[in-house]
Design a protein around this motif. Structure first.
Motif, PDB file in Angstrom:
ATOM      1  N   ASP A  59       4.658  -1.318   0.983  1.00  0.00           N
ATOM      2  CA  ASP A  59       3.487  -0.850   0.231  1.00  0.00           C
ATOM      3  C   ASP A  59       2.365  -1.880   0.155  1.00  0.00           C
ATOM      4  N   HIS A  60       2.480  -2.943   0.923  1.00  0.00           N
ATOM      5  CA  HIS A  60       1.482  -4.012   0.840  1.00  0.00           C
ATOM      6  C   HIS A  60       0.085  -3.480   1.177  1.00  0.00           C
ATOM      7  N   VAL A  61      -0.883  -3.899   0.384  1.00  0.00           N
ATOM      8  CA  VAL A  61      -2.279  -3.546   0.666  1.00  0.00           C
ATOM      9  C   VAL A  61      -3.021  -4.864   0.857  1.00  0.00           C
ATOM     10  N   GLY A  62      -3.514  -5.099   2.051  1.00  0.00           N
ATOM     11  CA  GLY A  62      -4.222  -6.345   2.321  1.00  0.00           C
ATOM     12  C   GLY A  62      -3.773  -6.938   3.640  1.00  0.00           C
ATOM     13  N   VAL A  63      -3.735  -8.275   3.666  1.00  0.00           N
ATOM     14  CA  VAL A  63      -3.515  -8.974   4.934  1.00  0.00           C
ATOM     15  C   VAL A  63      -2.048  -9.384   5.082  1.00  0.00           C
ATOM     16  N   VAL A  64      -1.535  -9.240   6.297  1.00  0.00           N
ATOM     17  CA  VAL A  64      -0.256  -9.871   6.667  1.00  0.00           C
ATOM     18  C   VAL A  64      -0.536 -10.785   7.849  1.00  0.00           C
ATOM     19  N   TRP A  65       0.347 -11.753   8.049  1.00  0.00           N
ATOM     20  CA  TRP A  65       0.157 -12.709   9.153  1.00  0.00           C
ATOM     21  C   TRP A  65       1.251 -12.560  10.195  1.00  0.00           C
ATOM     22  N   TYR A  66       0.839 -12.613  11.435  1.00  0.00           N
ATOM     23  CA  TYR A  66       1.763 -12.668  12.577  1.00  0.00           C
ATOM     24  C   TYR A  66       1.483 -13.994  13.295  1.00  0.00           C
ATOM     25  N   GLN A  67       2.540 -14.631  13.788  1.00  0.00           N
ATOM     26  CA  GLN A  67       2.304 -15.907  14.481  1.00  0.00           C
ATOM     27  C   GLN A  67       3.354 -16.158  15.570  1.00  0.00           C
ATOM     28  N   ARG A  68       2.909 -16.778  16.639  1.00  0.00           N
ATOM     29  CA  ARG A  68       3.838 -17.237  17.678  1.00  0.00           C
ATOM     30  C   ARG A  68       3.166 -18.339  18.496  1.00  0.00           C
ATOM     31  N   GLU A  69       3.974 -19.038  19.255  1.00  0.00           N
ATOM     32  CA  GLU A  69       3.414 -20.022  20.181  1.00  0.00           C
ATOM     33  C   GLU A  69       3.232 -19.349  21.551  1.00  0.00           C
ATOM     34  N   VAL A  70       2.223 -19.785  22.261  1.00  0.00           N
ATOM     35  CA  VAL A  70       1.943 -19.220  23.583  1.00  0.00           C
ATOM     36  C   VAL A  70       1.675 -20.374  24.540  1.00  0.00           C
ATOM     37  N   ARG A 152      -2.049  -5.135  -8.880  1.00  0.00           N
ATOM     38  CA  ARG A 152      -1.965  -5.048  -7.416  1.00  0.00           C
ATOM     39  C   ARG A 152      -2.870  -3.953  -6.889  1.00  0.00           C
ATOM     40  N   GLN A 153      -3.346  -4.172  -5.652  1.00  0.00           N
ATOM     41  CA  GLN A 153      -4.209  -3.155  -5.047  1.00  0.00           C
ATOM     42  C   GLN A 153      -3.416  -1.922  -4.654  1.00  0.00           C
ATOM     43  N   ARG A 154      -4.072  -0.773  -4.772  1.00  0.00           N
ATOM     44  CA  ARG A 154      -3.486   0.482  -4.318  1.00  0.00           C
ATOM     45  C   ARG A 154      -4.432   1.074  -3.278  1.00  0.00           C
ATOM     46  N   GLN A 155      -3.833   1.738  -2.300  1.00  0.00           N
ATOM     47  CA  GLN A 155      -4.644   2.359  -1.251  1.00  0.00           C
ATOM     48  C   GLN A 155      -4.444   3.862  -1.277  1.00  0.00           C
ATOM     49  N   SER A 156      -5.539   4.612  -1.320  1.00  0.00           N
ATOM     50  CA  SER A 156      -5.386   6.055  -1.109  1.00  0.00           C
ATOM     51  C   SER A 156      -6.277   6.443   0.066  1.00  0.00           C
ATOM     52  N   TYR A 157      -5.948   7.565   0.671  1.00  0.00           N
ATOM     53  CA  TYR A 157      -6.723   7.995   1.835  1.00  0.00           C
ATOM     54  C   TYR A 157      -6.673   9.513   1.942  1.00  0.00           C
ATOM     55  N   PHE A 161      -0.927  11.600   7.138  1.00  0.00           N
ATOM     56  CA  PHE A 161       0.021  10.722   7.836  1.00  0.00           C
ATOM     57  C   PHE A 161      -0.008   9.314   7.234  1.00  0.00           C
ATOM     58  N   TYR A 162       1.155   8.689   7.271  1.00  0.00           N
ATOM     59  CA  TYR A 162       1.350   7.407   6.604  1.00  0.00           C
ATOM     60  C   TYR A 162       0.457   6.332   7.215  1.00  0.00           C
ATOM     61  N   ASN A 163      -0.076   5.483   6.375  1.00  0.00           N
ATOM     62  CA  ASN A 163      -0.987   4.438   6.844  1.00  0.00           C
ATOM     63  C   ASN A 163      -0.199   3.251   7.414  1.00  0.00           C
ATOM     64  N   SER A 558       2.302   9.776   3.508  1.00  0.00           N
ATOM     65  CA  SER A 558       2.317   9.057   2.243  1.00  0.00           C
ATOM     66  C   SER A 558       3.100   9.915   1.241  1.00  0.00           C
ATOM     67  N   ALA A 559       3.499   9.299   0.139  1.00  0.00           N
ATOM     68  CA  ALA A 559       4.301  10.033  -0.841  1.00  0.00           C
ATOM     69  C   ALA A 559       3.474  11.171  -1.429  1.00  0.00           C
ATOM     70  N   GLY A 560       4.136  12.260  -1.789  1.00  0.00           N
ATOM     71  CA  GLY A 560       3.395  13.383  -2.378  1.00  0.00           C
ATOM     72  C   GLY A 560       4.372  14.476  -2.724  1.00  0.00           C
ATOM     73  N   ILE A 561       4.046  15.256  -3.728  1.00  0.00           N
ATOM     74  CA  ILE A 561       5.032  16.233  -4.181  1.00  0.00           C
ATOM     75  C   ILE A 561       5.205  17.385  -3.199  1.00  0.00           C
ATOM     76  N   HIS A 562       4.251  17.580  -2.277  1.00  0.00           N
ATOM     77  CA  HIS A 562       4.448  18.655  -1.306  1.00  0.00           C
ATOM     78  C   HIS A 562       4.978  18.121   0.032  1.00  0.00           C
ATOM     79  N   ARG A 563       5.505  16.917   0.028  1.00  0.00           N
ATOM     80  CA  ARG A 563       6.106  16.387   1.250  1.00  0.00           C
ATOM     81  C   ARG A 563       7.494  15.859   0.915  1.00  0.00           C
ATOM     82  N   VAL A 564       8.502  16.320   1.642  1.00  0.00           N
ATOM     83  CA  VAL A 564       9.854  15.804   1.436  1.00  0.00           C
ATOM     84  C   VAL A 564      10.186  14.942   2.647  1.00  0.00           C
TER      85      VAL A 564
END
Ligand code: BDP
Length: 604
Positions: A59-70, A152-157, A161-163, A558-564
């Motif tokens: 449920d994170h809203v914001g930035v994530v980091w990916y890293q590797r050596e090349v 915490r931040q919440r995102q709606s759209y 379909f799931y973000n 995304s979660a919702g009462i009309h989606r199982v």
């Protein structure tokens, strides 16, 4: 933008695999100056949301980091070095060691960072990518941020379909010569039995003025069938083999830059010779009427989310062929380039859609469709949104213009085309699309609140694509009433606009294994009966040119009462098992394709 391909003058190194991974809330905002201090690893390509048993990550809203050596290959001295991302959803900041080398917003189109001079052949560098999943009024698709009582931040759209977010497509390190082919545009036509290939080559780099352009078309056996010189021209291929729906044939345009008698760069662009035209109420491919059968799809699989997966790609296309589908729409965003390459090679027709889904505050009004505030007001989706939409459209067309499988651009899914301001919003985008690509027709998918009476933009487009849920969201379980209103509605579009009409969405949520002798929503029988009712109506309307069922497979929402556990309108389950409707569609589409010339699917 060219796809990364190796050639006699170009190399590519894949950077897919496991990268170090962390939420910014856990490692801070500036991890690029050092090694990411995190025990987590995430695969590329994949969305990160479903990988970990950790709601904070999902449920994170914001930035994530990916890293590797090349490590830059030793042999790349004197080469241009480019880092290429297929997509980062939705915005990326790319660091080489502690230096910002690229930023890109837009989660479904590729971008590059030129690292020449920044990285050294034979040396290693630390590659860090900040991935931001936030959606606002100034992103495509749009969304809204708010903060919860926990701070915490919440995102709606405004799409179901799931973000999913992350590095969902391949990352590559590429070399090109320092004077290089930057872009190629191919448009094809016919002159009797000959194919006409209009080409344009853009070159860039150090010695542009000294470089001559040499081009040749090769057939599938590698034989040269036409040659030309100069950055623009027309090649003539005698006795051309056309690219046809269900019978793909690809030529290669070999483009060489020659400086001082030497081949400075070489790139082969695949292309197919075919024409597309809307004439009256017909959609013509190679001059023959084409009737679309197929689906709206999603890039969506268990665990990987929206990450590209070649196994699902192959299997999905097998299932398309099995059901007799000759086409699909890339609902609701541009798909991975691998998907379009595959469609090119296998003769499946594609309606290529932008990520502009949810430009419609009416959906917040529920079934009344009355927006709480006007959709196209400046404080909602105004000029800034449209500028981002335009930029996204440029990136889409630039990426996909050479795919023979792509026969039409869809500029948006279910915009509030019934509201004031829609015309002002869309007119410049339609103009832009026609300027960027005068060869392909345009469409958009109309929401149920947009009727033949109140729609304000239909006349700007070439094909009217209609999304309808009579018998599902309205007249649920009453297919007789649904049939009446569906027919009235579709005939209304034909009468008002005199343009071809297709169904871009119709479907019913279905729980596999639920059976009923009644018209019981959610049962497998209801899904089949619902589709059969639509098909009766389509077959009564001569101006009708195609049917795309919603959806190919169940997908996460995304979660919702009309989606199982997601949207269950798939004709296949999320793990691609057929529901009863799949067999009914197969019977119809294989039979239909036999009757309609040019509809393209080989009948087995
Ligand atoms: C349509 C949307 C589609 C949804 C579908 C549904 O275009 O993205 O998934 O409704 O509710 O309005 O199943």
């Amino acid at each position: 933008m060219l796809s990364p391909r190796s050639s006699p003058t170009r190399d590519t190194v894949g950077l897919d695999g496991l990268w170090r991974f962390a939420l910014d809330t856990r490692v801070g905002a500036a991890p690029w100056t050092s090694r990411l201090d995190s025990p987590l690893e995430a695969p590329v390509p994949a969305s990160y949301n479903d990988l970990f048993v950790d709601a904070d990550i999902r449920d994170h809203v914001g930035v994530v980091w990916y890293q590797r050596e090349v490590r830059v290959p030793r042999g790349w001295a004197d080469e241009r070095v480019v880092l290429r991302f297929g997509s980062v959803t939705h915005a990326a900041q790319v660091y080489v060691d502690d230096r910002l080398v690229a930023e890109h917003t837009g989660g479904y189109t590729p971008f590059e960072a030129d690292l020449t001079g920044t990285v050294e052949p034979g040396e290693e560098f630390r590659l860090t990518v900040g991935v931001d999943n936030r959606l606002t009024n100034e992103t495509i698709p749009p969304g809204t941020l708010s903060s919860g009582p926990d701070g915490r931040q919440r995102q709606s759209y405004l799409h179901d379909f799931y973000n999913y977010a992350g590095i969902a497509r391949s990352v590559r390190l590429c070399s090109t010569p320092t004077t290089f082919v930057e872009d190629i545009t191919v448009a094809t036509g016919r002159d009797g039995a000959a194919g006409m290939v209009d080409y344009r080559v853009e070159i860039a780099g150090e010695a542009v003025d000294l470089a001559a352009v040499r081009v040749r078309a090769i057939d599938e056996a590698g034989r040269t069938v036409a040659e030309g010189h100069g950055p623009e021209g027309v090649l003539r291929i005698e006795d051309v083999t056309l690219w046809q729906p269900g019978a793909a044939y690809l030529y290669g345009l070999v483009v060489e830059l020659v400086t001082a008698g030497e081949t400075a760069d070489s790139y082969t662009q695949p292309f197919g010779v075919r024409t597309v035209e809307v004439r009256g109420t017909q959609f013509l491919i190679n001059g023959e009427p084409f009737y679309f059968t197929g689906f709206g799809k999603h890039e969506d699989t268990p665990v990987r989310g929206k990450g590209h997966d070649d196994a699902y790609l192959v299997h999905d296309f097998q299932l398309l062929e099995w059901t007799g589908a000759n086409s699909f729409r890339t609902s609701h965003y541009p798909y991975a380039e691998e998907v379009l390459d595959f469609a090119d090679r296998h003769g499946i027709v594609v309606i290529d859609e932008t990520a502009a889904v949810g430009l419609n505050l009416g959906v917040m009004g529920g079934l009344t469709g009355v927006p709480p505030t006007p959709t196209f007001a400046p404080e909602n989706f105004g000029g800034a949104t449209r500028d981002v939409h335009a930029q996204h459209l440029r990136e889409l067309i630039e990426r996909d213009k050479n795919h023979p499988s792509v026969v039409m651009w869809s500029l948006a899914n279910e915009p509030a085309s019934n509201e004031d301001g829609a015309r002002e919003y869309f007119e410049p985008l339609v103009e832009l699309a026609r300027k960027l690509d005068p060869t392909r027709p345009l469409t958009y998918s109309a929401v149920m609140f947009a009727t033949p009476q109140n729609d304000q933009i239909g006349d700007l487009f070439d094909v009217l694509s209609i999304n309808r849920y009579y018998g599902w969201y309205v007249f649920t379980g009453d297919l007789a009433t649904a049939e009446h209103y569906l027919e009235q509605d579709l005939r209304g579009w034909v009468q008002r606009f005199g343009k071809p009409v297709m169904m871009s969405e119709y479907g019913a949520d279905t729980q596999p294994g639920l059976h009923s002798v009644w018209d019981a929503p959610w049962s497998e029988e209801y899904q089949s009966d619902y589709l059969a009712m639509y098909h009766r109506v389509f077959d009564r309307i001569p101006e009708f040119l195609g049917e795309h069922v919603w959806n190919f497979a169940d997908f996460q929402t995304s979660a919702g009462i009309h989606r199982v556990d997601g949207n269950k309108k798939g004709v296949f389950t999320r793990d691609r098992k057929p529901k009863a409707a799949a067999f009914a569609l197969r019977r119809r589409w294989l039979g239909l394709n036999r009757r309609k010339p040019g509809s393209g699917t080989a009948v087995g």
